[in-house]
Design a protein around this motif. Structure first.
Motif, mmCIF file in Angstrom:
data_model
loop_
_atom_site.group_PDB
_atom_site.id
_atom_site.type_symbol
_atom_site.label_atom_id
_atom_site.label_comp_id
_atom_site.label_asym_id
_atom_site.label_seq_id
_atom_site.Cartn_x
_atom_site.Cartn_y
_atom_site.Cartn_z
ATOM 1 N N UNK A 96 0.873 -1.164 0.000
ATOM 2 C CA UNK A 96 0.000 0.000 0.000
ATOM 3 C C UNK A 96 0.912 1.215 0.000
ATOM 4 N N UNK A 97 0.836 2.031 -1.034
ATOM 5 C CA UNK A 97 1.774 3.145 -1.195
ATOM 6 C C UNK A 97 1.026 4.446 -1.429
ATOM 7 N N UNK A 98 1.683 5.534 -1.097
ATOM 8 C CA UNK A 98 1.066 6.842 -1.313
ATOM 9 C C UNK A 98 0.933 7.113 -2.812
ATOM 10 N N UNK A 99 -0.132 7.810 -3.171
ATOM 11 C CA UNK A 99 -0.489 8.049 -4.566
ATOM 12 C C UNK A 99 0.623 8.753 -5.335
ATOM 13 N N UNK A 100 1.382 9.611 -4.655
ATOM 14 C CA UNK A 100 2.424 10.382 -5.336
ATOM 15 C C UNK A 100 3.475 9.491 -5.988
ATOM 16 N N UNK A 101 3.709 8.308 -5.408
ATOM 17 C CA UNK A 101 4.728 7.417 -5.954
ATOM 18 C C UNK A 101 4.358 6.884 -7.330
ATOM 19 N N UNK A 112 2.790 0.411 -10.509
ATOM 20 C CA UNK A 112 1.417 0.388 -11.029
ATOM 21 C C UNK A 112 1.201 -0.881 -11.845
ATOM 22 N N UNK A 113 2.202 -1.250 -12.642
ATOM 23 C CA UNK A 113 2.125 -2.462 -13.469
ATOM 24 C C UNK A 113 2.019 -3.704 -12.596
ATOM 25 N N UNK A 114 2.626 -3.655 -11.419
ATOM 26 C CA UNK A 114 2.601 -4.778 -10.489
ATOM 27 C C UNK A 114 1.348 -4.782 -9.613
ATOM 28 N N UNK A 115 0.437 -3.835 -9.881
ATOM 29 C CA UNK A 115 -0.844 -3.751 -9.192
ATOM 30 C C UNK A 115 -0.704 -3.463 -7.698
ATOM 31 N N UNK A 116 0.264 -2.601 -7.364
ATOM 32 C CA UNK A 116 0.326 -2.109 -6.000
ATOM 33 C C UNK A 116 -0.888 -1.208 -5.764
ATOM 34 N N UNK A 152 3.031 -5.241 -0.075
ATOM 35 C CA UNK A 152 3.480 -5.231 -0.092
ATOM 36 C C UNK A 152 2.964 -5.119 -0.219
#
Length: 358
Positions: A96-101, A112-116, A152
């Motif tokens: 789970x990551x912040x949108x800015x990344x 994004x491709x890895x569907x985080x 992750x």
């Protein structure tokens, strides 16, 4: 009857296709993640030492789990991925990551491709996406680990919500004082709602919570740039396995449970700062060669055409082409350095700091 059978067959095929696609994503995630693992283990020579109960050790990689990890260091995610790779669950890891990344060139696009799962850290806007992502995990074809952190499969959720800095810690402890909560020395107050939602949605699917506490020997301050420069670090990771059924279902009770867990984690960090080690026996999980093989394979695949291009460029004798190539390489180098800079603690987000403190 034939129409009904056709519909059932179509549903069966769709489920099969979904399973095949999920397994493909698993392999794809694993291959890309191993690039980072090889960078840490084989390029910089950094090896994570694990402190854990031997009875729990035999379960790692064989069950679904939520992982709770502190977020104090620039390369804590690399240490987490190494841990996953050693136990064969790297491909089944999400974060789970912040949108800015997600806007970062290459790195963000790859995630994004890895569907985080990217969030804005505004609960009312993020809740639906978060819950849907957790539901998707229930149908995942492999064992997954859900890692709870702030920023992750490994589904990475940092409970503190953001990376530790002195300013954020000061503000967090002011909140602790107002709420009559025990103050923490090495952590920020955990944000409990996301953890409770994750636990509630994954009951019956997840067997345990892995409480992970990471630190580095000799007061090392690891950086991603240091890893790229080949610097060797000495991380220690203390892992405790907590059965999921022992975590309260009531939101208020779960919140109190998580606060108590972080008080325990803080005590472990304080003891580590004085003794240089965590409690319990330590072990170094066997290193798997696949990350190195994957890294060498891609390196050879990419370097061969680049070397041919370089030879052709030199043989052409065109000064303009050579200067353009040098300028392009310099731009790429600057771009990579900029992306690395986004992981530096001094450039961490202002999340958790009031506007009048900025």
């Amino acid at each position: 009857m034939s129409v009904r059978n056709a519909v059932f067959k179509l549903i069966e095929l769709s489920h099969h296709a979904g399973s095949v696609w999920a397994r493909y994503r698993h392999k794809r995630t694993k291959r890309l993640g191993q690039e980072s693992v090889a960078l840490l283990e084989w390029w910089s020579g950094t090896e994570v030492t694990l402190y854990t109960d031997p009875e729990n050790y035999r379960l790692y990689g064989k069950e679904n789990a939520i992982v709770v990890l502190n977020h104090n260091f620039e390369i804590d995610f690399l240490c987490g991925w190494t841990f996953c790779d050693r136990f064969g669950v790297l491909g089944a890891s999400k974060c789970l990551a912040k949108k800015e990344l997600s806007y970062l060139p290459v790195i963000g696009w790859m995630w994004y491709f890895l569907e985080m799962v990217f969030i804005k850290r505004k609960w009312e806007e993020d809740k639906r996406n978060f819950v849907q992502s957790l539901q998707n995990l229930r149908d995942y074809p492999e064992n997954f680990w859900v890692s709870h952190q702030s920023t992750s499969q490994l589904f990475l959720l940092h409970c503190e919500g953001t990376r530790f800095t002195e300013e954020k810690h000061r503000v967090s402890m002011e909140v602790a004082e107002k709420k009559s909560l025990p103050k923490l020395k090495h952590h920020l107050l955990p944000r409990t709602k996301g953890f409770w939602v994750a636990v509630q949605n994954l009951r019956g699917t997840v067997a345990a919570v892995y409480c992970c506490t990471l630190n580095f020997r000799n007061n090392e301050t690891p950086t991603l740039l240091g890893v790229l420069n080949g610097e060797k670090y000495h991380p220690d990771l203390y892992v405790r396995r907590i059965p999921l059924e022992s975590i309260p279902e009531d939101e208020a009770e779960c919140s109190a449970w998580l606060h108590k867990l972080y008080q325990e984690k803080d005590k472990f960090q304080e003891d580590y700062s004085q003794t240089g080690c965590f409690p319990g026996p330590k072990v170094t999980p066997p290193c798997r060669p696949w990350a190195l093989i994957n890294w060498l394979g891609w390196t050879c695949l990419l370097l061969y055409p680049l070397c041919l291009l370089l030879v052709q460029l030199v043989n052409s004798g065109s000064i303009l082409s050579i200067l353009a190539t040098v300028a392009f390489c310099a731009a790429v180098s600057v771009g990579v350095r900029w992306m690395i800079g986004q992981t530096e603690i001094k450039r961490s987000s202002s999340y958790g700091v009031p506007l009048n403190n900025k």
